[in-house]
Design a protein around this motif. Structure first.
Motif, PDB file in Angstrom:
ATOM      1  N   ARG A 165     -22.702  12.728 -39.704  1.00 54.03           N
ATOM      2  CA  ARG A 165     -22.742  14.086 -40.255  1.00 54.03           C
ATOM      3  C   ARG A 165     -21.655  14.300 -41.313  1.00 54.03           C
ATOM      4  O   ARG A 165     -21.835  15.065 -42.253  1.00 54.03           O
ATOM      5  CB  ARG A 165     -22.551  15.105 -39.136  1.00 54.03           C
TER       6      ARG A 165
ATOM      7  N   LEU B  45     -26.416  15.241 -44.498  1.00 52.48           N
ATOM      8  CA  LEU B  45     -26.640  15.736 -43.135  1.00 52.48           C
ATOM      9  C   LEU B  45     -25.562  16.725 -42.710  1.00 52.48           C
ATOM     10  O   LEU B  45     -25.672  17.354 -41.666  1.00 52.48           O
ATOM     11  CB  LEU B  45     -26.663  14.563 -42.141  1.00 52.48           C
ATOM     12  N   ASN B  46     -24.482  16.849 -43.477  1.00 56.13           N
ATOM     13  CA  ASN B  46     -23.356  17.691 -43.092  1.00 56.13           C
ATOM     14  C   ASN B  46     -23.779  19.161 -43.040  1.00 56.13           C
ATOM     15  O   ASN B  46     -24.227  19.740 -44.030  1.00 56.13           O
ATOM     16  CB  ASN B  46     -22.214  17.510 -44.090  1.00 56.13           C
TER      17      ASN B  46
ATOM     18  N   LEU C 113     -22.840   9.942 -34.262  1.00 56.58           N
ATOM     19  CA  LEU C 113     -23.597  10.960 -34.984  1.00 56.58           C
ATOM     20  C   LEU C 113     -22.653  11.860 -35.774  1.00 56.58           C
ATOM     21  O   LEU C 113     -22.961  12.260 -36.893  1.00 56.58           O
ATOM     22  CB  LEU C 113     -24.439  11.781 -34.006  1.00 56.58           C
ATOM     23  N   ARG C 114     -21.463  12.163 -35.188  1.00 56.74           N
ATOM     24  CA  ARG C 114     -20.496  12.982 -35.909  1.00 56.74           C
ATOM     25  C   ARG C 114     -19.996  12.247 -37.167  1.00 56.74           C
ATOM     26  O   ARG C 114     -19.753  12.856 -38.212  1.00 56.74           O
ATOM     27  CB  ARG C 114     -19.320  13.332 -34.990  1.00 56.74           C
TER      28      ARG C 114
ATOM     29  N   ARG D 296     -26.247  20.424 -41.542  1.00 54.12           N
ATOM     30  CA  ARG D 296     -27.691  20.644 -41.457  1.00 54.12           C
ATOM     31  C   ARG D 296     -28.204  20.092 -40.125  1.00 54.12           C
ATOM     32  O   ARG D 296     -27.571  19.255 -39.491  1.00 54.12           O
ATOM     33  CB  ARG D 296     -28.398  19.963 -42.636  1.00 54.12           C
ATOM     34  N   TYR D 297     -29.382  20.554 -39.744  1.00 52.83           N
ATOM     35  CA  TYR D 297     -30.048  20.051 -38.542  1.00 52.83           C
ATOM     36  C   TYR D 297     -29.121  20.151 -37.319  1.00 52.83           C
ATOM     37  O   TYR D 297     -28.795  19.170 -36.659  1.00 52.83           O
ATOM     38  CB  TYR D 297     -30.507  18.605 -38.743  1.00 52.83           C
ATOM     39  N   GLU D 298     -28.656  21.378 -37.016  1.00 57.59           N
ATOM     40  CA  GLU D 298     -27.696  21.572 -35.931  1.00 57.59           C
ATOM     41  C   GLU D 298     -28.270  21.166 -34.576  1.00 57.59           C
ATOM     42  O   GLU D 298     -27.529  20.844 -33.651  1.00 57.59           O
ATOM     43  CB  GLU D 298     -27.268  23.055 -35.886  1.00 57.59           C
TER      44      GLU D 298
END
Length: 402
Positions: free
Chosen positions: A360, A279-280, A356-357, A282-284
Motif C-alpha cells: 500500500r 494502491l495507497n 500488504l502494508r 484505496r481499496y480499504e
C-alpha cells in the motif's frame, strides 16, 4: 597554382571592353574569345569608329556602362589561359596595331561546372552525434556480441576522386568514459566512389568490424553515444592525369550506422524497468492481494526477476519476493542459436498483513531483469527481429465482505 581547368560553365559574370581610335582614318574593331561559346557560337564583338580629328577625346568603342553578361557561356581553358583576340582594320582591310590604351575586363565570374584537375582541397564535414539507447537501462552483468560493426555510408555527387578523412570517431560509455575507434580506416582514411556523369550520385559503404578496428573493445564500454566528424580530401593522390568535375550542387553526405546484431552471449546482463502502482489510500476493504506475473518468452535467454517496491520519495518499502527468481527458462535453440519455440510461465505473489502494508505504501515497482544465455556466457545465441518477451503484471484482490 595546382589547378588545371579544362572547361567551365559560367553561372555569372561580365565582359567589358574599351578600345579607342587614335588613327586619322575610320577603323573596325573585332574582339573575340574563341573558347567562350554560347549555344556553340564563339563570343565575338565588332564595332566601327570614325577617324580621330586630332582634337578632343578619342572615338571609343566601349560597353563599360552595360557589360556583356557571360551567364550560360561555356569556357574552355587550354593551358590554363583565357585568350582574348583583338583585331583593328581600316577601310581598305589593312591591319593596324591595337591601340596601347585598349583594355578588356572579365569580372565577378561564377561557375556551376568546372572540369579538369581541380587541385587538392580539404572539405570539413559537420560534426554529429548518434544516441545509443540499447545500454541505457543497463545495471550490471556481461554481454558479448559476436559481430558488431559500424558502417559509414558516403553519398557523393563529386565528379572527382575523394578520400574520407575521419576527423573524430569517439564513443561515450555508460560511465562517461570516451574511447576512440582505431584502425587503418581511421588512421589513413578510405577512398569513396565518385560520379562519372553530371547529376549522378554514387554510394560507398565502409564497414569497421572486429577484423579492422577495435570495435569490440569500445563496445565493452557500453556506448550511449557516438560522436563523429567525417571530412573529405579532394584528389588525395594529386594525380593530374585524373580529370574530374565539380558543379555548384556537388556534395557529399555521411550516414553512420552502429550495428549491434543480437547474436552473442549474456551472463546476468541486467536491465531495469518500472511499473507504476496506485494502491495507497484505496481499496480499504482489501484483505489480501495476489500479484500475478505472466511471462511469455520467445528469446533464447533465461530471465530472472528481482522486484523492489518504492514509495513516492524513492525509498524501498518491500520486495516482490525474498530473493530473485527465475521467471522464465530460455526458449530452446537450434544449431544457429535461434529460438525454436516459446517458454511460458505464471507466478503468483501473495501480499497480506505486513506485506500488504508495504504494498500500500508503494507507488511503483522496479524490476531488475537479468538475462543469461542457455549455457552461460560461452554459447552464442541469436535474437531475431520477430522474437519477443512479454511480461504482464495483474492483481487479484480479496475483499472483506461488509
Amino acid at each position: 597554382d595546382d589547378v588545371d581547368i579544362d572547361r567551365v560553365n559560367i553561372a555569372g559574370g561580365t565582359f567589358a571592353y574599351a578600345l579607342p581610335n587614335p588613327y586619322n582614318e575610320p577603323i573596325t574593331i573585332t574582339l573575340s574569345i574563341p573558347e567562350a561559346t554560347l549555344g556553340g557560337e564563339p563570343l565575338s564583338v565588332t564595332g566601327s569608329l570614325p577617324a580621330y580629328s586630332g582634337q578632343g577625346d578619342l572615338p571609343l568603342l566601349s560597353n563599360l556602362n552595360a557589360p556583356l553578361d557571360l551567364t550560360d557561356y561555356t569556357l574552355s581553358v587550354p593551358d590554363g589561359l583565357v585568350i582574348v583576340n583583338a583585331s583593328v582594320v581600316n577601310s581598305n582591310g589593312d591591319s593596324l596595331p591595337v591601340p596601347d590604351s585598349s583594355g578588356v575586363v572579365i569580372n565577378s565570374l561564377l561557375f556551376n561546372f568546372a572540369g579538369g584537375y581541380l587541385g587538392q582541397e580539404f572539405y570539413t564535414g559537420e560534426r554529429d552525434t548518434i544516441a545509443v539507447n540499447f545500454f541505457r537501462q543497463y545495471a550490471e552483468g556481461e554481454i558479448n556480441l559476436v559481430d558488431p560493426s559500424v558502417t559509414i555510408r558516403l553519398i557523393s555527387s563529386f565528379g572527382l576522386p575523394a578520400r574520407a578523412v575521419v576527423g573524430r570517431f569517439d564513443v561515450t560509455g555508460l560511465d562517461g568514459e570516451r574511447l576512440s575507434l582505431t584502425g587503418e580506416g581511421i588512421e589513413n582514411g578510405f577512398d569513396f566512389n565518385y560520379a562519372e556523369t553530371i547529376g549522378d550520385t554514387v554510394i560507398t559503404n565502409f564497414v569497421f568490424n572486429r577484423e579492422n578496428s577495435n570495435i569490440d573493445a569500445i563496445l565493452n564500454a557500453l556506448p550511449v553515444a557516438l560522436d563523429y566528424e567525417i571530412n573529405a580530401l579532394i584528389n588525395p593522390t594529386a594525380d593530374t592525369t585524373i580529370r574530374g568535375f565539380l558543379t555548384d550542387s556537388s556534395a557529399y553526405q555521411v550516414e553512420v550506422d552502429l550495428n549491434l546484431p543480437l547474436y552473442g552471449s549474456a551472463d546476468r546482463f541486467t536491465v531495469r524497468d518500472t511499473i507504476g502502482l496506485d494502491l495507497n489510500g484505496r481499496y480499504e476493504n482489501i484483505r489480501e492481494v495476489t500479484l500475478r506475473l505472466t511471462a511469455d518468452n520467445g528469446l533464447p535467454v533465461a530471465l530472472e526477476v528481482e522486484g523492489t517496491f518504492l514509495d513516492g520519495l524513492g525509498n524501498p518499502t518491500g520486495k516482490l519476493t525474498a530473493e530473485e527468481i527465475t521467471v522464465l527458462e530460455a526458449a530452446p535453440i537450434d544449431a544457429n542459436g535461434a529460438a525454436t519455440e516459446r517458454s511460458k510461465a505464471t507466478h503468483d505473489y501473495l501480499f497480506s498483513g505486513p506485506r500488504l502494508r508495504q504494498l500500500r505504501a508503494a507507488d511503483r515497482l522496479v524490476l531488475a531483469l537479468r538475462l543469461t544465455t542457455t549455457e552461460g556466457a560461452g554459447v552464442p545465441v541469436r535474437i531475431l527481429e520477430e522474437d519477443r518477451v512479454r511480461l504482464q503484471l495483474g492483481a487479484i484482490l480479496s475483499v472483506v465482505q461488509e
